[in-house]
Design a protein around this motif. Structure first.
Motif, PDB file in Angstrom:
ATOM      1  N   GLN A   1      36.857 149.551 -37.925  1.00 42.14           N
ATOM      2  CA  GLN A   1      37.666 150.475 -38.332  1.00 42.14           C
ATOM      3  C   GLN A   1      39.008 150.168 -39.004  1.00 42.14           C
ATOM      4  O   GLN A   1      40.262 150.742 -38.857  1.00 42.14           O
ATOM      5  CB  GLN A   1      38.126 151.377 -37.066  1.00 42.14           C
TER       6      GLN A   1
ATOM      7  N   GLU B   1      41.247 153.251 -40.296  1.00 45.43           N
ATOM      8  CA  GLU B   1      42.091 153.856 -39.588  1.00 45.43           C
ATOM      9  C   GLU B   1      43.312 152.869 -38.855  1.00 45.43           C
ATOM     10  O   GLU B   1      44.392 153.251 -38.852  1.00 45.43           O
ATOM     11  CB  GLU B   1      41.237 154.173 -38.310  1.00 45.43           C
ATOM     12  N   ARG B   2      42.923 151.630 -38.850  1.00 47.77           N
ATOM     13  CA  ARG B   2      43.896 150.655 -38.193  1.00 47.77           C
ATOM     14  C   ARG B   2      45.007 150.314 -39.393  1.00 47.77           C
ATOM     15  O   ARG B   2      46.058 150.308 -38.856  1.00 47.77           O
ATOM     16  CB  ARG B   2      43.249 149.261 -37.839  1.00 47.77           C
TER      17      ARG B   2
END
Length: 545
Positions: free
Chosen positions: A427, A430-431
């Protein structure tokens, strides 16, 4: 054989409506290909005694016989030519420029459509209907026909071309290539084609088309004879000298009624525009709609009063001089895009003309011109369209849940990104987004407070914030690229889908040459398309190889 028809909307609006919503184009054409009664009426009209000018049928047969023998056409085609001697014989005609090694796939599909329609209507009308392929050898745009595209094993769309032999702006049919140019082109093709069981036979066929200082037109005709001669396809080059002699009476009419011709084209253009369409071809008020060969070039003529001249005014002719040329040396004259349909109808009893979308649009400008010379525009039949889909590519499409419509309707990149996002177990997007948001949330208030110390210090803080965000995004891009490298094989498979269906952002049939598919699969797929009845309905078809 497995095929699926679907509607691929034409980029040319007039052609799209002619096929899908014919009522909108009523009045722009004399007949419609979907109306069987129109085919019967057209056949009857061609048989009747009418005022339409016609070439001498026996002389036409002689010209076709001589030309087709010269290019090595097959006995089945010679039988079709002989059938034209019958008074009730009709033709299905379509044409294209002479492309290198056969040109793009659409050329083959046009020939297939001609053969299919001729067979279908010969059976329905119980009379000879001869398939004729008109090679536009008189065209002078060498750069349009001197190349082909193939998809390499490295998944690159590669262009192979031959250079202009002289640089003079004259017909392709008057430009013989030197043997070394043909040898270089053949070696280039050989390099692009993988080794298969069919390669030796294909290369031998191509070799036979280019013996001596052959023009692109002659080599193209010989190759088309190899592919389609056994199915009866008759070939003719529009620039064939013997054919020009036969065209003399029509050239005379085009000269003598030249102002009326322009007026009729302008009238049709008004009708096209009134129906809500843009004219596909230019119609100049002073245009003669004829070319002349002079000074080693093919020059477009313009009319100035009762005289005709080229754009630079290097060559000028009175109407009488041009009239005399038309009758005594018609090989000095050449048709343009507006008069070619008229000449074709003068030479042949054309039941239907097989056209692509762009051609359908500009033929709409000729309806009144046909009527001016006592003719009627023939039935316009859209050529068959195909996308060849190999089993490997279909497997990739199923694997990644990508449909033909996804590629055509520009959802491919979205689907590709969805696949990559689904593989992103870390991810990363998103991170990294969370880190940037968290950093901004903590750092921005601090920067704002610096204004109380000094506005310059605040400005420095804002610059510092932007640079830190930039560095975070730099790391994000590097991390994403490294992560994607793990899926390099999948990305190549995804790219193969796009390059197969929509290379160079165009339909496959407008880009790729047919030799790669013949080399890979032999000629059985062509035989199937030629012998299996396929409705000429304006739909596009996926043909699963």
């Amino acid at each position: 054989m497995h095929m699926e028809p679907f509607h691929w909307k034409k980029s040319q609006t007039l052609a799209e409506d002619y096929i899908s919503d014919p009522e909108r184009t009523n009045g722009l054409f004399s007949y419609h290909y979907q109306n069987e009664r129109d085919w019967q009426q057209r056949a009857a009209w061609l048989t009747e005694e009418n005022a339409a000018p016609r070439a001498d049928r026996a002389r036409l047969v002689d010209v076709l016989t001589g030309y087709n023998r010269r290019v090595g056409n097959k006995p089945a085609a010679m039988e079709q030519i002989a059938a034209l001697n019958q008074a009730d014989a009709l033709t299905i005609v379509g044409g294209q420029q002479a492309g290198l090694f056969g040109g793009p796939l659409l050329v083959l599909y046009k020939a297939i459509t001609i053969v299919q329609l001729a067979k279908q209507w010969s059976e329905k009308l119980q009379r000879p209907v001869v398939p004729v392929f008109w090679i536009a050898g008189e065209d002078h745009d060498f750069d349009e026909v001197n190349h082909l595209y193939t998809l390499t094993s490295a998944q690159q769309v590669e262009k192979l071309k031959v250079d202009h032999p002289t640089g003079h702006r004259t017909s392709v049919s008057k430009l013989p290539l030197k043997p070394e140019a043909w040898k270089e082109a053949l070696e280039g093709l050989d390099r692009t084609l993988m080794d298969t069981e069919f390669k030796a036979d294909l290369m031998a066929k191509i070799n036979r088309t280019m013996e001596g200082p052959t023009t692109l037109s002659d080599a193209f005709a010989a190759f088309m004879a190899e592919l389609f001669g056994d199915y009866g396809l008759v070939l003719i080059d529009s620039d064939e000298p013997a054919l020009r002699q036969l065209e003399a009476p029509m050239f005379e009419q085009l000269v003598m009624k030249n102002e009326n011709l322009t007026e009729s084209l302008l009238q049709s253009r008004s009708h096209v525009q009134a129906a809500g369409y843009q004219a596909q071809a230019d119609v100049a008020e002073d245009g003669a709609n004829l070319f002349i060969y002079a000074g080693g070039q093919r020059l477009l003529l313009h009319r100035e009063g009762d005289q005709f001249t080229d754009k630079k005014k290097d060559f000028t002719y009175t109407r009488k001089q041009l009239h005399d040329l038309a009758l005594t040396t018609p090989e000095q004259l050449s048709n343009n895009v507006m008069t070619r349909p008229l000449m074709q109808d003068f030479l042949f009893p054309v039941l239907a003309a097989v056209l692509g979308p762009g051609e359908i649009a500009y033929w709409a400008l000729t309806k009144q011109a046909f009527e001016l010379y006592g003719m009627r525009m023939p039935i316009i039949a859209p050529r068959l369209e195909f996308t060849l889909l190999e089993g490997t590519v279909l497997k990739y499409m199923n694997k990644y849940n990508i449909t033909l419509a996804d590629v055509i309707e520009q959802r491919y990149e979205q689907k590709k990104q969805h696949f990559l996002d689904a593989q992103d177990t870390l991810q990363l997007n998103e991170r990294f987004a969370a880190v940037k948001a968290e950093f901004r949330a903590g750092y921005t208030p601090l920067v704002e407070s610096l204004n109380a110390i000094n506005p310059g210090v605040k400005k420095l803080g804002e610059t510092n914030l932007a640079k830190i965000i930039e560095q975070i995004e730099f790391l994000e891009h590097k991390a994403t690229d490294a992560y994607r490298m793990q899926f390099d094989s999948a990305l190549r498979q995804l790219e193969r889908i796009r390059l197969t269906i929509l290379p160079l952002a165009k339909p496959q049939e407008r880009v790729y040459n047919g030799c790669a598919y013949i080399n890979r699969y032999g000629s059985d797929w062509l035989h199937t398309l030629l012998t299996t009845p396929i409705p000429v309905d304006g739909l596009h078809r996926v043909y699963y190889l």
